[in-house]
Design a protein around this motif. Sequence first.
Motif, PDB file in Angstrom:
ATOM      1  N   LYS A   1       0.847  -1.184   0.000  1.00  0.00           N
ATOM      2  CA  LYS A   1       0.000   0.000   0.000  1.00  0.00           C
ATOM      3  C   LYS A   1       0.881   1.232   0.000  1.00  0.00           C
ATOM      4  N   ARG A   2       0.224   2.367  -0.188  1.00  0.00           N
ATOM      5  CA  ARG A   2       0.952   3.640  -0.209  1.00  0.00           C
ATOM      6  C   ARG A   2       0.496   4.511   0.957  1.00  0.00           C
ATOM      7  N   TYR A   3       1.480   5.055   1.660  1.00  0.00           N
ATOM      8  CA  TYR A   3       1.223   5.975   2.768  1.00  0.00           C
ATOM      9  C   TYR A   3       1.506   7.402   2.309  1.00  0.00           C
ATOM     10  N   LEU A   4       0.902   8.339   3.020  1.00  0.00           N
ATOM     11  CA  LEU A   4       1.126   9.767   2.763  1.00  0.00           C
ATOM     12  C   LEU A   4       2.197  10.295   3.696  1.00  0.00           C
ATOM     13  N   HIS A   5       3.324  10.702   3.144  1.00  0.00           N
ATOM     14  CA  HIS A   5       4.401  11.290   3.940  1.00  0.00           C
ATOM     15  C   HIS A   5       4.013  12.688   4.405  1.00  0.00           C
ATOM     16  N   LYS A   6       4.580  13.139   5.509  1.00  0.00           N
ATOM     17  CA  LYS A   6       4.256  14.469   6.043  1.00  0.00           C
ATOM     18  C   LYS A   6       4.545  15.567   5.025  1.00  0.00           C
ATOM     19  N   GLN A   7       5.597  15.350   4.184  1.00  0.00           N
ATOM     20  CA  GLN A   7       5.961  16.367   3.206  1.00  0.00           C
ATOM     21  C   GLN A   7       5.108  16.293   1.944  1.00  0.00           C
ATOM     22  N   GLY A   8       4.163  15.321   1.884  1.00  0.00           N
ATOM     23  CA  GLY A   8       3.218  15.290   0.789  1.00  0.00           C
ATOM     24  C   GLY A   8       3.445  14.200  -0.234  1.00  0.00           C
ATOM     25  N   HIS A   9       4.650  13.602  -0.304  1.00  0.00           N
ATOM     26  CA  HIS A   9       4.870  12.565  -1.310  1.00  0.00           C
ATOM     27  C   HIS A   9       4.421  11.203  -0.783  1.00  0.00           C
ATOM     28  N   LEU A  10       4.345  10.237  -1.671  1.00  0.00           N
ATOM     29  CA  LEU A  10       3.867   8.902  -1.330  1.00  0.00           C
ATOM     30  C   LEU A  10       5.023   8.021  -0.888  1.00  0.00           C
ATOM     31  N   VAL A  11       4.726   7.115   0.041  1.00  0.00           N
ATOM     32  CA  VAL A  11       5.698   6.137   0.523  1.00  0.00           C
ATOM     33  C   VAL A  11       5.123   4.750   0.240  1.00  0.00           C
ATOM     34  N   ASP A  12       5.797   3.984  -0.609  1.00  0.00           N
ATOM     35  CA  ASP A  12       5.380   2.608  -0.878  1.00  0.00           C
ATOM     36  C   ASP A  12       5.837   1.726   0.265  1.00  0.00           C
ATOM     37  N   ALA A  13       4.950   0.870   0.758  1.00  0.00           N
ATOM     38  CA  ALA A  13       5.265   0.049   1.920  1.00  0.00           C
ATOM     39  C   ALA A  13       4.611  -1.316   1.770  1.00  0.00           C
ATOM     40  N   LEU A  14       5.248  -2.316   2.422  1.00  0.00           N
ATOM     41  CA  LEU A  14       4.686  -3.661   2.535  1.00  0.00           C
ATOM     42  C   LEU A  14       4.154  -3.794   3.958  1.00  0.00           C
ATOM     43  N   LEU A  15       2.821  -3.888   4.091  1.00  0.00           N
ATOM     44  CA  LEU A  15       2.163  -3.917   5.399  1.00  0.00           C
ATOM     45  C   LEU A  15       1.829  -5.351   5.774  1.00  0.00           C
ATOM     46  N   THR A  16       2.253  -5.732   6.985  1.00  0.00           N
ATOM     47  CA  THR A  16       1.870  -7.015   7.578  1.00  0.00           C
ATOM     48  C   THR A  16       1.148  -6.715   8.874  1.00  0.00           C
ATOM     49  N   ALA A  17      -0.098  -7.176   9.008  1.00  0.00           N
ATOM     50  CA  ALA A  17      -0.898  -6.848  10.186  1.00  0.00           C
ATOM     51  C   ALA A  17      -1.563  -8.108  10.709  1.00  0.00           C
ATOM     52  N   SER A  18      -1.729  -8.166  12.033  1.00  0.00           N
ATOM     53  CA  SER A  18      -2.433  -9.275  12.681  1.00  0.00           C
ATOM     54  C   SER A  18      -3.255  -8.728  13.825  1.00  0.00           C
ATOM     55  N   LEU A  19      -4.253  -9.496  14.256  1.00  0.00           N
ATOM     56  CA  LEU A  19      -5.183  -9.088  15.307  1.00  0.00           C
ATOM     57  C   LEU A  19      -4.745  -9.705  16.631  1.00  0.00           C
ATOM     58  N   VAL A  20      -4.632  -8.885  17.671  1.00  0.00           N
ATOM     59  CA  VAL A  20      -4.277  -9.346  19.010  1.00  0.00           C
ATOM     60  C   VAL A  20      -5.561  -9.513  19.812  1.00  0.00           C
ATOM     61  N   GLN A  21      -5.727 -10.664  20.454  1.00  0.00           N
ATOM     62  CA  GLN A  21      -6.927 -10.961  21.226  1.00  0.00           C
ATOM     63  C   GLN A  21      -6.575 -11.202  22.685  1.00  0.00           C
TER      64      GLN A  21
END
Length: 967
Positions: A508-528
């Motif tokens: 996915k792409r994140y929005l950097h504070k300076q306005g440009h895009l940051v391409d990133a590989l996101l790995t997420a899991s749910l904690v119970q």
Amino acid sequence: MTAARPSDSPHPIERVLDWLVPAVCLMAVLVTTTALVGWALASERLTRVVTLPGAGMMMPNTALGLLLVGMALWLLRDKPTNRLRRTTGQAMALFVLLLGGLVLVQYVARTDLGIDRLLFANTLRRLSPSPPGRPSPLTALSLCLMGGALLLLHVRTREGWHPARPLALLVVLIAAQALISYVYLEDAPLTLLPGLDRLGSYSPMALHTALLFLMLALGVLSVHPRQGLMGVLLRDDAGGLMARRLLPATILIPLIVWGLRLFSERLGLHSAPFGTSVFALVTVATFLAILARNAKALSLLDASQRGVEKSLRDSESRFSGIVNNAADAIITIDARQRITLFNTGAERIFGYSVSDALGQPMGLLLQEPLGDSVSPREERRRLLGLRKGGEVFPAEATLADVWVDGTKQRVVILRDISARERAEEARRNREELFRAAFEHAPIGMCLVSLEGRLLNVNEALCQILGYSREELLQMTFHDLTFPEDLEQDLLVVKRLLDGEQGSYQLEKRYLHKQGHLVDALLTASLVQDSRGRPLHFISQVLDISERKRLESDWLLLAEAGPRLASSLDPQTTLSTVSRLVVPTLADFCLVALLDEGGRVLRRQSLAASPEKSGLLEAMFDLYPQTPFRRGHLLAEVFKSGKALLLEEVPLALLEASAEEPQHLDMLRRLAPQSCIVVPLSARGHTLGVVALGTSESGRRYGARDLALVEEVARRAALAIDNASLHAQSEEATLLRDEVLRIVAHDLRSPLNVIALSAGTLMKRSPEERLADSRPLNSIQKAVIRATTLIEDLLDVARMQGGQLTVDRRPESTVAMLQEALDQHRALADARSVHLQLNVEPHVSDVFVDKDRVLQLFSNLIGNALKFTPMGGFVTLRAEPWGDMVRCSVSDTGSGIPVDDLPHLFEPFWQAKSRHKEGAGLGLTIVRGITEAHGGRVWVESQPGLGTTFFFSLPAVTRVDSSLTWHA
């Protein structure tokens, strides 16, 4: 509201006392103000307030004193901490005391100090029933007592009683006596009392005066309600209950009984038969009823007390069971720190039996002394306990002092927390391990709530996104996600919450504070939690922007090769280069091919937006040579062959590059933010430059971007050079063929004329030759035509080889155009065509090779005369055009077909529909001469309306110092 007890007491009497003082003070202010207004208005009705017969009038000094008493009581009711408030209240009380004292002095000394007439003297003489309007002795005494009570309101003796209370009680008695006398309609003189005859005749206290004194005195008594009679009424024991029940009877019954007796006497029934016995019987019956009512109340109270005692015994039994079965150690110690209670929990924790522990000092069980001082409330401490075997263990204790039959004992409730501390230590170690792994992870990590808010972030994520930790903790992942990627992210989050999957991974792409895009590989899991309920998400964010850029660069270079090799046309190659870099690398670009002198041969501009594409075209149309003059960035890069990187373009650079305000406005509208300029170099020589710029995207170029653009430019230069070589080869082949054609065909005609004319001359005698010169004229014309054709061929060859030279000088634009016009006037007259000259005022002189420019005009005017019908017009024009002078040659001929326009300036090309006169080199020479001067030539034509050829020449006022006399 009182100073000696909390205002939230639940007792009903205390709730009444809370509003008694404010109500009394308000009542005093209202009544006294009414009386004073009455004296001021001379209204007897207002001074009496109460209109009952015999109610009496309130004297002005009395009203003033009672007003000050009410205000002072309001200010002093709570022990004031504000100095101004306390001083003001005490000053008012002192004034009241002095006022009452002075009135008493007048009575005792039988003198008149004049204080009675200080207020409303005239009104007093008319309305006062007993001149001079002096308050009664009891009123004066009451003022003295109230003033003293207010001064001593918060004073307390060592024995604990308040001197203000007896003074207020005296006022209550005096006021009550006055009110009762009004009820019983007494009129006995005061002189009947022994020793009071010196005060004069009896002057009764007014009814409303007595009522105010009574209420104000009760207000003083309610300030400290836990003292005296009110304290008795507020008790919660049997005495308090009895006092509250008997108080109404104690007050009302004597008043009612004596009132009945007085009423019977006045009716003459006191001496009637059975009158006295009936009065005694009523009294006895009343007190018997009161006795029976209170006996019943005491019986109920006793029954309630027995129930409380039973509940207490049950409570003690339950308490004993709780204490003995409690898991914590419950210990009580006496004043000497000896153990008096030791429960089963204490036996288990410390290892001592009850018999071993009772009577022993508390130090047997603790490593450190417990100490004597304990806070009034419960106190919690961490202690170190000692088991029987000498083992020291951590403990948590609650200490409190209790009183049992007047003896203070200390209760210690102690809990062994050694197991808990071991568990906490293990938990802290795990948390520290997680924290260290979280904080020092080389990738971004964060904890995200179920609603999407960031709960915790590490330093790596802050560096990836450019925000501080505090800023990120105020945001949600929705705020940071590029809008186009948010829907997919939310869909996967929903699957996690629905239990369809335990974790997910996506790019996915994140929005950097300076306005440009940051391409990133996101790995997420749910904690119970332990019950399987979702707590939060834990996410790992790997910055893959570098990888994405490399992939993009490789893709661009991989795409560049085939696209650049797809065409051998230089202009197509320039367009391909611009479309490769826009918008992938730049928001706008310029690709230009230059000759050795820095003149533009070909150029291509492109922008990501149509508006800026139009702006670039307009700017280079008006200022085609400006960016390539000495001192400008593009010229310096072309000259040095070294690339240039401007991470940020300063405004001063735009101002220095602008030729005039209009040019600067165009540059500002272009709004370059960052810039790269690289040379187009191939086979050891520089062909041109490539300039890339960013504006609305906000991108900032770096060294990596420079290396990529240089590689693209290198490949583009090779493609352009190959295209140029191919074009030169094709042109050389075409030129060869055309030269052979011209030599074989076009030169044959003048040679035939020469041969025929020479043969004719040879057949004639000398006399005939002298008589007829036509053969010689024919030979001369044929030679001139052949010479012109050969010169044109040589000029085209020079242009093809880049060796066409111009010897430039400042020349008058008007004079040069007039000379060109004069050279063709005879031919125009012969063909009945009108020649016109139109030069705008203030047109600049030009910096040109005059002979070459006259040759240019000759070719254009000759073509115009050739295709203009009789009676038509050929017009020469000149006008300022940026840093150039734009000239034009217009005719009113038949015009040029649209399909022929792209080929007009090609060598040896001739329109099929026109008369084929000449070799088709005239317009090619026109273009060559124009470009040799740094200008450009173009044509506009409408079939049936005529044709206009435009060309631009450098103006003297705009000539660059880098240009030499020879170019």
